[in-house]
Structure formats: C-alpha cells, structure tokens
Motif scaffolding. Structure first.
Motif, PDB file in Angstrom:
ATOM      1  N   ALA A  91       2.141  61.967  34.858  1.00 10.47           N
ATOM      2  CA  ALA A  91       0.663  60.596  34.995  1.00 10.47           C
ATOM      3  C   ALA A  91       1.484  59.111  34.512  1.00 10.47           C
ATOM      4  CB  ALA A  91       0.874  60.766  33.413  1.00 10.47           C
ATOM      5  N   ALA A  92       3.040  58.531  34.927  1.00 15.71           N
ATOM      6  CA  ALA A  92       3.067  57.221  34.789  1.00 15.71           C
ATOM      7  C   ALA A  92       3.425  56.878  36.044  1.00 15.71           C
ATOM      8  CB  ALA A  92       4.719  57.537  34.700  1.00 15.71           C
ATOM      9  N   PRO A  93       2.967  55.381  35.853  1.00 13.63           N
ATOM     10  CA  PRO A  93       2.532  54.313  36.617  1.00 13.63           C
ATOM     11  C   PRO A  93       4.370  53.896  37.478  1.00 13.63           C
ATOM     12  CG  PRO A  93       1.851  53.084  34.422  1.00 13.63           C
ATOM     13  CD  PRO A  93       2.799  54.494  34.287  1.00 13.63           C
ATOM     14  N   GLY A  94       3.932  54.166  39.051  1.00 14.88           N
ATOM     15  CA  GLY A  94       5.146  54.204  40.592  1.00 14.88           C
ATOM     16  C   GLY A  94       5.631  55.726  40.083  1.00 14.88           C
ATOM     17  N   PHE A  95       4.915  56.081  39.422  1.00 17.99           N
ATOM     18  CA  PHE A  95       5.575  57.647  40.159  1.00 17.99           C
ATOM     19  C   PHE A  95       4.983  58.243  41.246  1.00 17.99           C
ATOM     20  CE2 PHE A  95       4.686  62.622  39.858  1.00 17.99           C
ATOM     21  CZ  PHE A  95       6.401  62.960  40.475  1.00 17.99           C
ATOM     22  N   VAL A  96       5.939  59.243  42.108  1.00 16.82           N
ATOM     23  CA  VAL A  96       5.479  59.308  43.203  1.00 16.82           C
ATOM     24  C   VAL A  96       5.346  60.985  43.591  1.00 16.82           C
ATOM     25  CG1 VAL A  96       5.545  59.046  45.633  1.00 16.82           C
ATOM     26  CG2 VAL A  96       5.791  57.018  44.516  1.00 16.82           C
ATOM     27  N   TRP A  97       6.295  61.585  43.993  1.00 16.81           N
ATOM     28  CA  TRP A  97       6.643  62.981  43.744  1.00 16.81           C
ATOM     29  C   TRP A  97       7.845  63.511  42.310  1.00 16.81           C
ATOM     30  CZ3 TRP A  97      11.234  65.473  45.751  1.00 16.81           C
ATOM     31  CH2 TRP A  97      11.143  66.544  45.816  1.00 16.81           C
ATOM     32  N   ARG A  98       8.122  64.758  42.034  1.00 13.69           N
ATOM     33  CA  ARG A  98       9.322  65.242  41.348  1.00 13.69           C
ATOM     34  C   ARG A  98       9.715  66.921  42.415  1.00 13.69           C
ATOM     35  NH1 ARG A  98       8.817  69.063  37.670  1.00 13.69           N
ATOM     36  NH2 ARG A  98       6.662  69.409  36.705  1.00 13.69           N
ATOM     37  N   TRP A 146      10.035  57.644  43.321  1.00 12.80           N
ATOM     38  CA  TRP A 146       8.902  56.519  42.236  1.00 12.80           C
ATOM     39  C   TRP A 146       8.922  55.214  43.453  1.00 12.80           C
ATOM     40  CZ3 TRP A 146       8.076  57.176  37.351  1.00 12.80           C
ATOM     41  CH2 TRP A 146       8.605  58.015  36.593  1.00 12.80           C
ATOM     42  N   ARG A 147       8.192  54.400  43.366  1.00 13.57           N
ATOM     43  CA  ARG A 147       7.411  53.370  43.514  1.00 13.57           C
ATOM     44  C   ARG A 147       8.471  52.511  44.110  1.00 13.57           C
ATOM     45  NH1 ARG A 147       2.622  51.408  41.116  1.00 13.57           N
ATOM     46  NH2 ARG A 147       4.465  50.102  40.001  1.00 13.57           N
ATOM     47  N   ASP A 148       9.192  51.998  42.525  1.00 10.73           N
ATOM     48  CA  ASP A 148      10.349  51.355  42.564  1.00 10.73           C
ATOM     49  C   ASP A 148      11.197  51.233  41.779  1.00 10.73           C
ATOM     50  OD1 ASP A 148       8.762  49.997  40.648  1.00 10.73           O
ATOM     51  OD2 ASP A 148       7.748  49.184  41.638  1.00 10.73           O
ATOM     52  N   TYR A 149      12.522  50.733  41.123  1.00 11.12           N
ATOM     53  CA  TYR A 149      13.358  51.085  39.985  1.00 11.12           C
ATOM     54  C   TYR A 149      12.521  50.616  38.643  1.00 11.12           C
ATOM     55  CZ  TYR A 149      16.930  50.931  36.974  1.00 11.12           C
ATOM     56  OH  TYR A 149      17.602  50.938  35.808  1.00 11.12           O
ATOM     57  N   ARG A 150      11.589  49.502  38.693  1.00 12.86           N
ATOM     58  CA  ARG A 150      11.473  48.980  37.273  1.00 12.86           C
ATOM     59  C   ARG A 150      10.499  50.156  36.894  1.00 12.86           C
ATOM     60  NH1 ARG A 150       8.163  43.766  36.020  1.00 12.86           N
ATOM     61  NH2 ARG A 150       7.939  43.456  33.619  1.00 12.86           N
ATOM     62  N   SER A 151       9.590  51.487  37.446  1.00 17.12           N
ATOM     63  CA  SER A 151       9.074  52.706  37.478  1.00 17.12           C
ATOM     64  C   SER A 151       9.870  53.587  36.747  1.00 17.12           C
ATOM     65  CB  SER A 151       7.826  52.172  38.573  1.00 17.12           C
ATOM     66  OG  SER A 151       7.225  51.978  39.059  1.00 17.12           O
ATOM     67  N   LEU A 152      10.566  53.297  37.275  1.00 19.16           N
ATOM     68  CA  LEU A 152      11.527  54.608  36.750  1.00 19.16           C
ATOM     69  C   LEU A 152      12.131  53.757  35.876  1.00 19.16           C
ATOM     70  CD1 LEU A 152      13.589  57.171  37.385  1.00 19.16           C
ATOM     71  CD2 LEU A 152      14.781  55.945  38.563  1.00 19.16           C
ATOM     72  N   HIS A 153      12.259  53.311  35.417  1.00 15.20           N
ATOM     73  CA  HIS A 153      12.981  51.954  34.506  1.00 15.20           C
ATOM     74  C   HIS A 153      13.084  52.477  32.704  1.00 15.20           C
ATOM     75  CE1 HIS A 153      16.355  50.972  31.784  1.00 15.20           C
ATOM     76  NE2 HIS A 153      14.997  49.790  31.405  1.00 15.20           N
ATOM     77  N   GLU A 154      10.745  52.423  33.062  1.00 12.98           N
ATOM     78  CA  GLU A 154      10.061  52.223  32.211  1.00 12.98           C
ATOM     79  C   GLU A 154       9.708  53.441  31.156  1.00 12.98           C
ATOM     80  OE1 GLU A 154       8.480  49.646  30.803  1.00 12.98           O
ATOM     81  OE2 GLU A 154      10.158  48.408  31.385  1.00 12.98           O
TER      82      GLU A 154
END
Length: 150
Positions: free
Chosen positions: A37-44, A69-77
């Motif tokens: 549900a996180a912003p920027g998540f693509v797949w796991r 993830w869409r980008d590093y910021r999304s993953l980091h958040e």
C-alpha cells in the motif's frame, strides 16, 4: 523508464516456526500489506505460502526479501519512516549478524521482476566488487544512467 530493485537478506536465529521467531513471523504479512500500500511500491517476491522466502546465500540459510520500487525515496520512506521502521529495533531479536552488505539495489526495466537467484547474484556482486551501477548500497547509490548519487 526504470524501477529500483532491492534485495535484503537476514540470517534467522531459529526456524521461522520457532517461538524465537514468532514476532517476525506474526508481523510478516502485516508488513507485506503495508509495503503493497506504500507510495512508490511496485512489486514484491512472495513465497507460495505468502510468508518469508528462504534461500541459501554464501552457504548460509537466509530470509530473502526482493522488491521493486518506483525510486529510492519511496523505498527509504517505507523502510525507515513508516510502520516498518518500528520493527527495525527488534531485528537483533530475530536475526543473527549477517555478512555485509545485507542489502543490494539496482535498476531494472519497467515490468522486470527479479528472481531470488538474480537478486542474490546482485548481492554477491556488491559483496565482491563494491558499489557500482551493477549493484549498489543505500549509502552509495547510482542513478539510472550509471552516475554516482551525491
């Protein structure tokens, strides 16, 4: 376009069904849903059971997490700023020291979904060669076009 793939591994202190691992095992599905549900998540990557994936890395059985993830910021958040971050202080309860680095990042083409083998190969590359556009760490990152992030 490209997306950021991530793998991290951890050496469990006991089998996942052992009471020592109950806190991790009980939280796994909740955290997976939060990630999805996180912003920027693509797949796991998900095990057939929906729970943690186990594999062998450098001759050691490890819990493997692979995500895109869409980008590093999304993953980091997600990892450090959200509900997932509240579990990080407990990782020593569930996981033994893991040969470093335990996390590798790399860019993949949109729609590409890494396998466990591909992800562990990237982690092995990072361990053997250090950060590069092929595989890098959260601290020493590279852009999609291969330039070191400042």
């Amino acid at each position: 376009m490209a997306e950021l793939a991530e793998v991290n591994v951890a050496v469990p202190r006991a089998p996942l069904d052992d009471p020592v691992m109950a806190g991790f095992a009980n939280a796994f599905d909740v955290v997976a849903r939060l990630a999805e549900a996180a912003p920027g998540f693509v797949w796991r990557l998900a095990a057939e059971s929906g729970h943690a994936v186990l594999a062998t890395s450098a001759g050691i059985e490890v819990v493997v997490n692979v995500s895109v993830w869409r980008d590093y910021r999304s993953l980091h958040e997600f990892v450090y700023r959200g509900a997932h971050g509240r579990f990080l202080p407990r990782r020593r309860d569930w996981f033994a020291p893991t040969p470093p680095p335990a996390t590798a990042l790399w860019w993949v083409a949109d729609g590409r979904r890494p396998t466990v083998g591909q992800a562990l190969a990237r982690l092995g590359f990072l361990r053997d060669h250090g950060p590069s556009p092929q595989a890098f760490s959260p601290v020493h990152r590279f852009t999609v076009d291969g330039r070191r992030c400042r």
